[in-house]
Design a protein around this motif. Structure first.
Motif, short mmCIF file in Angstrom:
data_model
loop_
_atom_site.label_atom_id
_atom_site.label_comp_id
_atom_site.label_asym_id
_atom_site.label_seq_id
_atom_site.Cartn_x
_atom_site.Cartn_y
_atom_site.Cartn_z
N VAL B 109 39.83 47.76 -20.88
CA VAL B 109 38.39 47.76 -21.17
C VAL B 109 37.74 46.60 -20.44
O VAL B 109 36.66 46.75 -19.83
CB VAL B 109 38.13 47.68 -22.68
N PHE B 110 38.39 45.43 -20.47
CA PHE B 110 37.84 44.27 -19.75
C PHE B 110 37.71 44.57 -18.26
O PHE B 110 36.65 44.37 -17.66
CB PHE B 110 38.72 43.04 -19.98
N LEU B 111 38.78 45.09 -17.67
CA LEU B 111 38.75 45.36 -16.22
C LEU B 111 37.63 46.36 -15.89
O LEU B 111 36.82 46.12 -14.98
CB LEU B 111 40.10 45.93 -15.76
N GLY B 554 37.08 55.93 -21.37
CA GLY B 554 35.94 56.60 -22.00
C GLY B 554 34.70 55.73 -22.05
O GLY B 554 33.57 56.23 -21.93
N LEU B 555 34.88 54.41 -22.19
CA LEU B 555 33.72 53.54 -22.39
C LEU B 555 32.81 53.45 -21.15
O LEU B 555 31.61 53.65 -21.26
CB LEU B 555 34.17 52.15 -22.84
N PRO B 556 33.36 53.13 -19.94
CA PRO B 556 32.46 53.10 -18.78
C PRO B 556 31.85 54.46 -18.47
O PRO B 556 30.73 54.52 -17.94
CB PRO B 556 33.35 52.61 -17.64
N ALA B 575 34.50 62.05 -25.58
CA ALA B 575 35.65 62.95 -25.70
C ALA B 575 36.90 62.27 -25.14
O ALA B 575 37.98 62.35 -25.75
CB ALA B 575 35.37 64.25 -24.95
N VAL B 576 36.77 61.60 -24.00
CA VAL B 576 37.92 60.91 -23.40
C VAL B 576 38.41 59.83 -24.35
O VAL B 576 39.62 59.70 -24.61
CB VAL B 576 37.53 60.30 -22.04
N LEU B 577 37.46 59.08 -24.93
CA LEU B 577 37.83 58.00 -25.85
C LEU B 577 38.57 58.54 -27.08
O LEU B 577 39.66 58.08 -27.44
CB LEU B 577 36.56 57.25 -26.28
N VAL B 578 37.99 59.58 -27.68
CA VAL B 578 38.60 60.14 -28.90
C VAL B 578 39.96 60.76 -28.57
O VAL B 578 40.94 60.56 -29.30
CB VAL B 578 37.65 61.18 -29.53
#
Ligand SMILES: [Cu+2]
Lengths: 189, 591, 103
Positions: B109-111, B554-556, B575-578
């Motif tokens: 997530v950081f990257l 999913g976040l970006p 959807a990707v995150l879940v």
């Protein structure tokens, strides 16, 4: 995760309590903003004109009751009574869905009465605060349904009661946030 | 032993090993540190002489905004995370952090958040509202472009990474300590990590909310910060600094922890007043919550608020001063070895004292009103964040990189690195005290020759390039030593803590046998016990996992919806995150 | 605090306790809504409602989230940030001059 831990506490539960601590600051900031902006809106509708206490009281009772079902679900899982565990877990999910239904009704009727996100500060801070809470309820409903499906497939039992306990912590926290919102937003207009 | 694949791209993409994740943090943070440094050099080149014309005003705004944002969120915090990851589990005698996949998630997530934020350069719309993002400058009226959207969303993504790591490290330190390693035997670096993570999990939610308001103002037309609708831009300032001041301690406490490890080792003396140092760190973390409005004296909050925040800010100097005296007392009478790590640690003390003193000088509102928004403040916080945090991190690099790679860094190049950096930073930042008090404001891209500040600015610019040379020495040193450095052995420095009891680099499972700790300085008091006995059975090492990376992606994707105005991306990203979270939750993964 | 031999999961209250707690929560909520509709209560509304909701909060946290008999450390990890959030909220209300709740 079955290793002995330095504090004798389950790591997931400890992590979840720190998460709840973190959530206190999230809701604290949202509630602070709501209160700071109370009475600062330059156009209506204002809270006392629009907040529907009877309807919100009903949804408050519903959420309270779902908390009771949640602890009963946990107690059932812990003693291995999976029949009642399934019933209570589904009950919690339905209780959450009913709460969300009330919220959808509330939001749409507010919009019809002219209160939108953009209308005034009350609308913006109200919708963001209660919307964030509603989003938490929605996540909780999905979580409960997941546990319920796990129970149906026979993958839930006393050995992993901790997962239900943690889900319960989440659910009850969402409930206590609502206890505060109900008082500060709805009753103390 | 069911080891995960140990080489190849896949092994890195799926790793859940805290040491490898630490290495990923290290190189990513290092790269962003160089980018942020490059931005600083362009800024200084522009200001080298009056009426500079190297960059436009617009570019200049993007440069100082991204310099600050990059250094705070993409270089320094992740570099501390590299050390948390590498060192904390080793110091507490653990085989990994408590949630290895959550740890991988934090890194990805950081990257991705860092890349998202910097992708704005590609379309020429890098954030340009300052690292503090004051409204209403950053509101839709004065910043209609995508610049601030990238900033808001990038910070939201980075916040997720920090929060996830926060929960992970708190539980790791509290719950995975080796038998006998009580809290009052815990190495100070691990203690300061714990305090830092408590600050992270409490401070980040506040800026999350502030950023959501700004996002809604910009995207959905709400009026949170719009005065015409009754909104108050000062609310942003409050929420930002409620986060922002603890953030300063999030940056400095890990460096204080590093220095508290380096000084005793190279003085061959236990840290003076361990208990007091730990409690001061806790107290600093706690008091750091009650001082935020010292960033806002010029708003005019009234005498009561000003007095309260001034007093609280001055009080916080007490536990800080206590720590400084303890470090100095640690040196007293010790068998001091001036290795590069030690030079940086001592440099840290000296520079941090200067930064602390100038800080106290603007704890007083009348004095602060003279200094606000001038280069004096720039001088102050660079003495704290460069002289403090960066020098502390450099000390940590020379101290711990041998543990990570198994090879020592060159002391000769290290000496060059130290002296160039030390002289360079004083050349750069000391004149800024005067430049500021003589009236040069911050964040302006040119200044008139009549101001008479050309010479001092030139000195400052020369200093910045000297720092650049020093950093070049570090880059060469780190790269060169990977192959040619002297083999470090398990314990090159004679350290007191557990990380020095295992090979360098450590095996995937760290400890063959989890040690039992009987004192605060296990390596010094038990006088090198016999080689640890072989474990009874093979040590289990968890396999890698793809799902932290998938979930992080999913976040970006969700964030891209705002800058592309494609609503579908929100649903796709969610959807990707879940999907990632569910696969993660139901993946067989035995720790 | 260190290596406490704490037995988790055991000692959770019985269904009877849960039901009694719910009964109290229910009654308090009825009282809250009732008080809201009684004009005579107007001057006392804020302190009364705040006390009642604090009581509900405490009941749920102590019994449904088991903080009453669980490790004190959970109380600390939750209570610390909760106090911090409350302090920041009071600070902000003071700074924005709306310190008197509902006033
Ligand atoms: Cu500050």
């Amino acid at each position: 995760m079955t290793h002995a831990t330095s504090m004798g506490l389950d790591s997931r539960k400890l992590a979840f309590w720190t998460f709840i601590g973190s959530e206190c600051l999230l809701f604290g900031s949202l509630i602070s903003t709501y209160l700071v902006y109370k009475g600062q809106s330059v156009v209506g509708p204002y809270p006392h004109e629009i907040l529907n206490i009877p309807v919100t009281s009903l949804s408050t009772f519903d959420l309270l009751a779902s908390s009771l079902w949640m602890v009963l679900a946990l107690a059932a899982v812990q003693r291995g009574d999976m029949k009642w565990a399934k019933i209570w877990l589904l009950g919690v999910a339905i209780g959450g869905l009913i709460f969300l239904g009330f919220q959808v009704y509330e939001f749409t009727s507010f919009v019809h009465e002219g209160l939108t996100l953009q209308r005034n500060l009350f609308g913006a801070s109200f919708f963001l605060l209660t919307g964030t809470h509603g989003a938490h309820v929605a996540v909780g409903v999905i979580w409960m349904l997941t546990l319920w499906v796990q129970a149906l497939r026979g993958r839930l039992g006393p050995q992993n009661a901790i997962t239900v306990e943690i889900a319960g912590l989440y659910w009850h926290f969402v409930d206590v946030v609502w206890i505060i919102i109900f008082t500060l937003v709805y009753l103390l207009q | 032993m069911s080891n995960p694949p140990s080489t190849g791209l896949r092994s890195w993409l799926t790793t859940t090993d805290h040491k490898r994740i630490g290495t990923l943090y290290f190189w990513t943070a290092f790269a962003f540190f160089l980018i942020g440094g490059l931005e600083a050099l362009i800024i200084r080149a522009q200001l080298a002489q009056p009426d500079g014309s190297l960059v436009s005003a617009d570019t200049y705004n993007q440069l100082f905004t991204m310099h600050g944002t990059t250094m705070v969120f993409l270089a320094l915090m992740p570099m501390t995370a590299a050390f948390f990851n590498w060192i904390v589990p080793l110091q507490i005698g653990a085989r990994d952090v408590v949630f290895p996949r959550l740890n991988a998630f934090s890194y990805w997530v950081f990257l991705l958040g860092g890349l998202f934020m910097n992708a704005s350069f590609l379309i020429g719309a890098a954030p340009d509202g300052g690292w503090f993002g004051y409204v209403n400058l950053t509101g839709p009226q004065y910043s209609p472009g995508l610049n601030i959207d990238f900033w808001v969303l990038g910070l939201q993504i980075l916040g997720v990474a920090s929060l996830a790591a926060g929960f992970n490290f708190i539980v790791t330190i509290l719950n995975l300590r080796a038998p006998g390693l009580t809290m009052m035997r815990l190495p100070v670096f691990s203690w300061m990590t714990l305090v830092t993570q408590f600050l992270v999990i409490t401070a980040f939610p506040v800026i999350t909310v502030a950023l959501v308001f700004l996002l809604f103002d910009r995207t959905f037309g709400t009026n949170f910060y719009v005065p015409a609708a009754g909104g108050d831009p000062v609310l942003w300032q409050h929420l930002f600094w409620i986060f922002g001041h603890p953030e300063v301690y999030i940056l400095i406490l890990p460096a204080m922890g590093i220095v508290s490890e380096v000084l005793p080792t190279f003085s061959r003396k236990p840290l003076f007043g361990y208990t007091v140092v730990v409690y001061s760190g806790v107290l600093i973390g706690f008091m750091g919550w009650g001082v935020w409005s010292h960033h806002m004296f010029s708003v005019g909050l009234g005498p009561i608020a000003d007095s309260f925040f001034a007093a609280a800010t001055m009080l916080i100097a007490i536990p800080t001063g206590v720590k400084i005296f303890n470090w100095i007392a640690t040196l007293w009478g010790g068998q001091i070895r001036f290795t590069t790590a030690m030079k940086f640690a001592v440099g840290f003390i000296a520079m941090f004292i200067i930064g602390g003193l100038s800080g106290v000088s603007h704890a007083s509102p009348p004095s602060d009103l003279q200094q606000t928004d001038t280069y004096y403040v720039v001088a102050h916080f660079h003495y704290v964040l460069f002289g403090g945090t960066v020098l502390g991190l450099f000390a940590g690099m020379y101290y711990w990189i041998p543990k990570m790679t198994g090879r020592l860094l060159s002391e000769r190049l290290g000496s060059w690195h130290f002296w160039l950096t030390f002289i360079g930073m004083n050349l750069t930042f000391f004149p800024m005290h005067f430049i500021g008090l003589l009236g040069m404001p911050r964040r302006i891209y040119t200044y008139a020759p009549e101001l008479g500040l050309g010479t001092m600015n030139l000195v400052s610019t020369i200093g910045a390039f000297v720092i650049g040379l020093g950093t070049l020495a570090l880059v060469i040193n780190v790269l060169w030593s990977r192959r040619h450095g002297e083999p470090a052995g398990p314990d090159p420095w004679g350290g007191a803590t557990l990380e020095w009891s295992i090979p360098s680099p450590p095996p995937p499972h760290n400890f063959d046998v989890i040690p039992t700790v009987t004192s605060r300085l296990p390596r010094w008091t038990t006088e090198h016990p016999a080689a640890p006995s072989a474990p009874g059975s093979a040590v289990h090492v968890p396999p890698g996992s793809w799902w932290p990376l998938v979930a992080a992606a999913g976040l970006p994707i969700m964030a891209s919806a705002v800058v592309t105005k494609l609503l579908a991306l929100v649903f796709l990203g969610a959807a990707v995150l879940v999907f990632g979270i569910y696969r993660w939750a139901y993946e067989p993964f035995e720790v | 605090m260190e290596s406490a031999t704490h037995t988790e999961g055991s000692g959770h209250p019985t269904a009877g306790t849960y039901l009694r707690v719910f009964a109290v929560l229910f009654v308090i909520t009825v009282v809250e809504v009732g008080v809201f509709y009684v004009p005579a209560f107007k001057p006392l509304l804020a302190p009364v409602l705040l006390t009642l909701s604090a009581a509900k909060f405490a009941l749920v946290v102590m019994f449904y989230m088991h903080l009453k008999q669980d490790s004190k450390f959970f109380t600390f990890v939750f209570g610390g940030p909760l106090l911090l959030a409350s302090a920041v909220m009071i600070g902000l209300l003071f700074l924005f001059g709306v310190f008197v709740l509902g006033g």
